[in-house]
Design a protein around this motif. Sequence first.
Motif, PDB file in Angstrom:
ATOM      1  N   LYS A 124       0.804  -1.230   0.000  1.00  0.00           N
ATOM      2  CA  LYS A 124       0.000   0.000   0.000  1.00  0.00           C
ATOM      3  C   LYS A 124       0.832   1.272   0.000  1.00  0.00           C
ATOM      4  CE  LYS A 124      -2.120  -2.839   3.313  1.00  0.00           C
ATOM      5  NZ  LYS A 124      -2.100  -3.062   4.730  1.00  0.00           N
ATOM      6  N   SER A 341     -13.479   2.428  -5.707  1.00  0.00           N
ATOM      7  CA  SER A 341     -13.008   2.574  -4.337  1.00  0.00           C
ATOM      8  C   SER A 341     -13.189   1.220  -3.643  1.00  0.00           C
ATOM      9  CB  SER A 341     -13.794   3.662  -3.617  1.00  0.00           C
ATOM     10  OG  SER A 341     -15.109   3.213  -3.387  1.00  0.00           O
ATOM     11  N   LEU A 342     -12.783   1.112  -2.399  1.00  0.00           N
ATOM     12  CA  LEU A 342     -12.765  -0.203  -1.727  1.00  0.00           C
ATOM     13  C   LEU A 342     -14.134  -0.848  -1.638  1.00  0.00           C
ATOM     14  CD1 LEU A 342     -10.345  -1.648  -0.491  1.00  0.00           C
ATOM     15  CD2 LEU A 342     -11.159  -0.981   1.747  1.00  0.00           C
ATOM     16  N   ASP A 385      -5.425  -0.611   0.053  1.00  0.00           N
ATOM     17  CA  ASP A 385      -6.246  -0.488   1.256  1.00  0.00           C
ATOM     18  C   ASP A 385      -7.281   0.610   1.114  1.00  0.00           C
ATOM     19  OD1 ASP A 385      -3.941   1.480   3.335  1.00  0.00           O
ATOM     20  OD2 ASP A 385      -4.574   1.637   1.240  1.00  0.00           O
ATOM     21  N   GLY A 386      -7.343   1.233  -0.074  1.00  0.00           N
ATOM     22  CA  GLY A 386      -8.385   2.210  -0.335  1.00  0.00           C
ATOM     23  C   GLY A 386      -8.201   3.572   0.300  1.00  0.00           C
ATOM     24  N   THR A 387      -7.029   3.881   0.837  1.00  0.00           N
ATOM     25  CA  THR A 387      -6.876   5.187   1.490  1.00  0.00           C
ATOM     26  C   THR A 387      -6.608   6.307   0.511  1.00  0.00           C
ATOM     27  OG1 THR A 387      -4.571   4.608   1.837  1.00  0.00           O
ATOM     28  CG2 THR A 387      -6.011   4.402   3.734  1.00  0.00           C
ATOM     29  N   ALA A 388      -6.097   5.977  -0.652  1.00  0.00           N
ATOM     30  CA  ALA A 388      -5.764   7.038  -1.606  1.00  0.00           C
ATOM     31  C   ALA A 388      -5.820   6.477  -3.012  1.00  0.00           C
ATOM     32  CB  ALA A 388      -4.359   7.566  -1.320  1.00  0.00           C
ATOM     33  N   PHE A 389      -5.749   7.359  -3.996  1.00  0.00           N
ATOM     34  CA  PHE A 389      -5.604   6.859  -5.360  1.00  0.00           C
ATOM     35  C   PHE A 389      -4.522   7.669  -6.055  1.00  0.00           C
ATOM     36  CE2 PHE A 389      -7.647  10.213  -7.811  1.00  0.00           C
ATOM     37  CZ  PHE A 389      -8.477  10.816  -6.883  1.00  0.00           C
TER      38      PHE A 389
ATOM     39  N   TYR B  43     -23.645  -5.105  -1.312  1.00  0.00           N
ATOM     40  CA  TYR B  43     -22.190  -5.138  -1.157  1.00  0.00           C
ATOM     41  C   TYR B  43     -21.665  -3.761  -0.767  1.00  0.00           C
ATOM     42  CZ  TYR B  43     -17.301  -6.222  -2.004  1.00  0.00           C
ATOM     43  OH  TYR B  43     -15.954  -6.416  -1.847  1.00  0.00           O
ATOM     44  N   HIS B  47     -19.789  -2.786   2.862  1.00  0.00           N
ATOM     45  CA  HIS B  47     -18.380  -2.396   2.915  1.00  0.00           C
ATOM     46  C   HIS B  47     -18.184  -0.898   3.031  1.00  0.00           C
ATOM     47  CE1 HIS B  47     -18.155  -6.514   1.426  1.00  0.00           C
ATOM     48  NE2 HIS B  47     -16.943  -6.522   1.897  1.00  0.00           N
ATOM     49  N   LYS B  50     -15.947   0.508   5.795  1.00  0.00           N
ATOM     50  CA  LYS B  50     -14.502   0.264   5.738  1.00  0.00           C
ATOM     51  C   LYS B  50     -13.828   1.011   4.610  1.00  0.00           C
ATOM     52  CE  LYS B  50     -15.551  -4.412   6.350  1.00  0.00           C
ATOM     53  NZ  LYS B  50     -15.345  -5.653   5.606  1.00  0.00           N
ATOM     54  N   ASP B  51     -14.572   1.827   3.880  1.00  0.00           N
ATOM     55  CA  ASP B  51     -13.994   2.489   2.712  1.00  0.00           C
ATOM     56  C   ASP B  51     -13.435   3.845   3.111  1.00  0.00           C
ATOM     57  OD1 ASP B  51     -13.372   3.561   0.272  1.00  0.00           O
ATOM     58  OD2 ASP B  51     -15.276   3.079  -0.658  1.00  0.00           O
ATOM     59  N   PRO B  52     -12.101   4.001   3.145  1.00  0.00           N
ATOM     60  CA  PRO B  52     -11.530   5.281   3.602  1.00  0.00           C
ATOM     61  C   PRO B  52     -11.881   6.450   2.698  1.00  0.00           C
ATOM     62  CG  PRO B  52      -9.863   3.563   3.534  1.00  0.00           C
ATOM     63  CD  PRO B  52     -11.060   3.025   2.832  1.00  0.00           C
ATOM     64  N   LEU B  53     -11.948   6.208   1.372  1.00  0.00           N
ATOM     65  CA  LEU B  53     -12.220   7.332   0.476  1.00  0.00           C
ATOM     66  C   LEU B  53     -13.676   7.767   0.580  1.00  0.00           C
ATOM     67  CD1 LEU B  53     -10.157   6.223  -2.617  1.00  0.00           C
ATOM     68  CD2 LEU B  53      -9.827   8.296  -1.317  1.00  0.00           C
ATOM     69  N   ILE B  57     -11.028   9.061   6.787  1.00  0.00           N
ATOM     70  CA  ILE B  57     -10.426   8.609   8.054  1.00  0.00           C
ATOM     71  C   ILE B  57      -9.735   9.796   8.702  1.00  0.00           C
ATOM     72  CG2 ILE B  57     -10.198   6.180   7.479  1.00  0.00           C
ATOM     73  CD1 ILE B  57      -7.479   6.609   6.511  1.00  0.00           C
ATOM     74  N   ASN B  62      -4.301   8.747   8.540  1.00  0.00           N
ATOM     75  CA  ASN B  62      -4.091   8.742   7.103  1.00  0.00           C
ATOM     76  C   ASN B  62      -2.632   9.086   6.812  1.00  0.00           C
ATOM     77  OD1 ASN B  62      -4.095   9.110   4.360  1.00  0.00           O
ATOM     78  ND2 ASN B  62      -6.078  10.130   4.342  1.00  0.00           N
ATOM     79  N   PRO B  63      -1.894   8.160   6.238  1.00  0.00           N
ATOM     80  CA  PRO B  63      -0.463   8.432   6.005  1.00  0.00           C
ATOM     81  C   PRO B  63      -0.230   9.551   5.003  1.00  0.00           C
ATOM     82  CG  PRO B  63      -1.104   6.409   4.932  1.00  0.00           C
ATOM     83  CD  PRO B  63      -2.285   6.837   5.747  1.00  0.00           C
ATOM     84  N   PHE B  64      -1.239   9.878   4.203  1.00  0.00           N
ATOM     85  CA  PHE B  64      -1.025  10.893   3.174  1.00  0.00           C
ATOM     86  C   PHE B  64      -1.393  12.279   3.641  1.00  0.00           C
ATOM     87  CE2 PHE B  64       0.397   8.258  -0.095  1.00  0.00           C
ATOM     88  CZ  PHE B  64      -0.291   7.062  -0.015  1.00  0.00           C
TER      89      PHE B  64
END
Lengths: 402, 73
Positions: A124, A341-342, A385-389, B43, B47, B50-53, B57, B62-64
């Motif tokens: 990721k 997205s996720l 993991d869906g946090t960014a694109f 679906y 889910h 759990k979808d961050p986008l 979050i 968020n690491p970014f």
Amino acid sequence: MCDQTFLAVVFGPCDKCSKEKPLRAVYIKSEQLSYCSLCVEMVQLVGLHHRLKLHGLIPPSDITHKHRDLPGQSFDAGLSNHRLFAVHQVAERVEALGQFVMKTRRTLKGHGNKVLCMDWCKDKRRIVSSSQDGKVIVWDSFTTNKEHAVTMPCTWVMACAYAPSGCAVACGGLDNKCSVYPLTFDKNENMAAKKKSVAMHTNYLSACSFTNSDMQILTASGDGTCALWDVESGQLLQSFHGHGADVLCLDLAPSETGNTFVSGGCDKKAMVWDMRSGQCIQSFETHDSDINSVRYYPSGDAFASGSDDATCRLYDLRADREVAIYSKESIIFGASSVDFSLSGRLLFAGYNDYTINVWDVLKGSRVSILFGHENRVSTLRVSPDGTAFCSGSWDHTLRVSA
Amino acid sequence: MSGKTASTTNNIAQARRTVQQLRTEASIERIKVSKASADLMLYCEEHAKKDPLLMGIPASENPFKDKKTCILL
């Protein structure tokens, strides 16, 4: 060898204003027309006006109403009449999404020419990207550092993929081959020396992907075929014939035990294949132009496609038909790349008009539009993991947005 | 693909293959679109959390997203 691409400029009367000007091909309501650059701007401005008027209100469904079913009529009655928007009708009671704030968080600069393809690593964090000048670079997206760089002997590296283990990358393009480079952190070792040539096609390589392991690679080529190769021996395990023109994209089914993949090509068809038998299981032909990108829905029961006809479409595999179309009158440039997205609620699509549109998959409406790239968006992938694109563009940069 | 000068037998063989392929495609089991759409919706709903986008979050996880800088007192 000539390393540049030149746009062939056609002079002629514009289809809108009838003036003699240099023309560009645009798609309006599935029809290909030639507009001069002034009329292109006008059409896009009209669309922008609409959007500004509706700003602040809950966006109504902007589907053209002539396709809506009459009340009381079941949309399951016959495949031919009720083409589209079935998902939107079932999803009318689903909550609309709020406003989204997505910004570019990292800009990866370093490529000397157009970025053509990128892929995320399963950790990721790492990204591999390839460009027109033959360079393949592995980045750390958190720090924007370049970890590895390799120069391919050919230009236009149109496909690159990260191995599931994170220990190798595969890439290919105009050399008609797919080569696997093991990634090594040893500074004394030359990455290019360990290169392994795996696939051989008779035309350019347009897409490649590792299957669930590092041992097999699936490739798609301009010669109209897809092929499954064994990495270690370079042997062809299975080939897939059926497309009538260049195959531009492919995606593997997400399940661990999945044995199918979908491919899209210049013959406007998207075909679903069984990897073991090499047979085409299903095919879908509703696009009006080349399909540039296909991506499976996270559940594996559907897939989306982006095409040069300026639309993205959702096809359901169990219903065996198109179930949604994502288009707007103001979008006239082709979609080059799509990803979900996720949860599968959002569809990100990169277009040739330098923007990224975010669609609500269930409602069929556009949720957000992202600007920032200075040339066409050529590739777009959501992180594992869906946090960014991450989106790669012909403006030589990659942008990670969250 | 065969060119315009292909022999008649070649065309027939190709047509046979196409017909066979279409037959296999036509005989697959299909479900109703209403059921397929309902499954897609289910679906998404399952889910969505759990979808961050989708959900967003917190910036600390968020690491970014840029974290607030620490101030040394």
